[in-house]
Design an enzyme around this catalytic site. Structure first.
Site, PDB file in Angstrom:
ATOM      1  N   ASP A 173     -26.451   9.622   0.209  1.00 18.39           N
ATOM      2  CA  ASP A 173     -25.829   8.308   0.083  1.00 18.39           C
ATOM      3  C   ASP A 173     -25.698   7.608   1.428  1.00 18.39           C
ATOM      4  OD1 ASP A 173     -23.615   9.518   1.268  1.00 18.39           O
ATOM      5  OD2 ASP A 173     -22.487   9.632  -0.606  1.00 18.39           O
TER       6      ASP A 173
ATOM      7  N   GLU B 181       6.819  -5.986   7.257  1.00 20.42           N
ATOM      8  CA  GLU B 181       6.102  -6.389   8.475  1.00 20.42           C
ATOM      9  C   GLU B 181       5.572  -5.188   9.229  1.00 20.42           C
ATOM     10  OE1 GLU B 181       5.455  -9.701   8.966  1.00 20.42           O
ATOM     11  OE2 GLU B 181       6.429  -9.708   6.995  1.00 20.42           O
TER      12      GLU B 181
ATOM     13  N   ARG C 251     -14.546  12.727  -2.571  1.00 24.37           N
ATOM     14  CA  ARG C 251     -15.945  12.895  -2.958  1.00 24.37           C
ATOM     15  C   ARG C 251     -16.729  13.789  -1.994  1.00 24.37           C
ATOM     16  NH1 ARG C 251     -19.254   9.834  -0.701  1.00 24.37           N
ATOM     17  NH2 ARG C 251     -20.738   9.526  -2.392  1.00 24.37           N
TER      18      ARG C 251
ATOM     19  N   PRO D 287      -4.198  -3.161  10.403  1.00 24.66           N
ATOM     20  CA  PRO D 287      -5.404  -3.820  10.929  1.00 24.66           C
ATOM     21  C   PRO D 287      -5.601  -3.531  12.418  1.00 24.66           C
ATOM     22  CG  PRO D 287      -4.101  -5.351   9.616  1.00 24.66           C
ATOM     23  CD  PRO D 287      -3.253  -4.132   9.816  1.00 24.66           C
TER      24      PRO D 287
HETATM   25  N1  4GY Z   1      -6.544  -3.865   6.874  1.00 22.78           N
HETATM   26  N2  4GY Z   1      -6.424  -1.557   7.189  1.00 22.78           N
HETATM   27  C1  4GY Z   1      -4.515  -2.482   6.703  1.00 22.78           C
HETATM   28  C2  4GY Z   1      -3.500  -3.469   6.369  1.00 22.78           C
HETATM   29  C3  4GY Z   1      -1.161  -3.897   5.961  1.00 22.78           C
HETATM   30  C4  4GY Z   1       1.573  -2.513   8.158  1.00 22.78           C
HETATM   31  C5  4GY Z   1       2.540  -3.371   6.055  1.00 22.78           C
HETATM   32  C6  4GY Z   1      -5.869  -2.721   6.917  1.00 22.78           C
HETATM   33  O1  4GY Z   1      -5.470  -0.620   7.160  1.00 22.78           O
HETATM   34  N3  4GY Z   1      -4.319  -1.182   6.867  1.00 22.78           N
HETATM   35  O2  4GY Z   1      -3.789  -4.625   6.184  1.00 22.78           O
HETATM   36  N4  4GY Z   1      -2.256  -3.023   6.285  1.00 22.78           N
HETATM   37  C7  4GY Z   1       0.113  -3.245   6.304  1.00 22.78           C
HETATM   38  C8  4GY Z   1       0.254  -3.124   7.810  1.00 22.78           C
HETATM   39  C9  4GY Z   1       2.701  -3.233   7.520  1.00 22.78           C
HETATM   40  C10 4GY Z   1       1.242  -4.041   5.735  1.00 22.78           C
END
Ligand code: 4GY
Length: 252
Positions: A171, A118, A156, A91
């Protein structure tokens, strides 16, 4: 293009690679996906890939050494002239957008690292990860779904994967706008709801104009910031601006 995926759960990828229209993208000569089970590079005697975080707290952290062994194996197998970017997902990454997907599609491939627990020991990230991507503001339990999202969006865009080459020029986002609504048979439902008459006219110029206006309307209503970006990129014609101005006058 070649995509290598480092993951603790390679089996999460197989269904996607063999089903749907994107399956054709993963046939020989197109997007060549190689899956690397991280467990194969774990520390003996039990192939450990994770350990507890320094400083305490819940969960586990992916260890640097198994990750470095996996990455070295991938880099050796790719025998690259220009090294492919190592991409991880979190994230905290840059939001994945169609423009980024298009850049990857035009490149020679990538190595996708799917974290779990984590996350990854920051020393590995600092030393090796070229690009961190986010697919949106929510928390998943691993990087596999984001990697599949990127693979699908890449697939795609491969020439010949969508039956009709026009389908991805029209699109969402390729024109910088959201897609217009779509309708099919029957022309009138049991409850009386009908297909917009413009689409039944057989007049292709009128149909194109209706679709363009619907795309402009939907983008203005739902994603005004996308409309602003399309304008800044010079993607709006004078006729588009006239239509948007007439709508603004009507809603005042
Ligand atoms: N949202 N976008 C995401 C995520 C979780 C690292 C394991 C997201 O890209 N990845 O939520 N990743 C992952 C992050 C540790 C869990």
């Amino acid at each position: 293009m070649r995509i290598d995926v480092i993951t603790l759960f390679p089996e999460l990828f197989s269904a996607h690679l063999v089903h749907g229209v994107t399956r054709r993208a993963f046939e020989p000569g197109r997007v060549d996906v190689h899956l690397w089970p991280l467990r194969d590079f774990g520390d003996p005697p039990h192939a450990r890939v994770d350990d507890r975080p320094y400083g305490g707290g819940p969960g586990m952290v992916l260890l640097v050494e198994p990750l470095e062994r996996a990455l070295a194996a991938v880099r050796a197998a790719r025998a690259e002239t220009t090294p492919a970017p190592l991409v991880s997902f979190s994230p905290a990454g840059t939001l994945l957008r169609q423009a980024t997907v298009a850049r990857f599609a035009a490149g020679a491939g990538a190595i996708l690292l799917c974290a779990r627990y984590e996350g990854i020991d920051q020393r590995f990230v600092d030393a090796h990860v070229d690009c961190e991507l986010s697919i949106g503001d929510y928390v998943l339990s691993g990087g596999e779904l984001p990697a599949l999202v990127l693979l699908d969006a890449l697939a795609r865009l491969q020439p010949g994967v969508l039956g009709d080459a026009r389908s991805h020029q029209q699109d969402s986002f390729s024109a910088g706008l959201l897609d217009h609504p779509h309708y099919s048979r029957p022309e009138r439902l049991a409850d009386g709801t009908a297909v917009p008459e413009e689409l039944l006219s057989g007049n292709h110029a009128a149909i194109d104009e209706w679709r363009r206006r619907q795309a402009l309307r939907l983008t203005a209503e739902r994603r005004p910031e996308l409309l602003e970006a399309a304008r800044a990129e010079g993607l709006l014609a004078p006729a588009d601006e006239e239509f948007l101005a007439s709508r603004r006058r009507r809603t005042l």
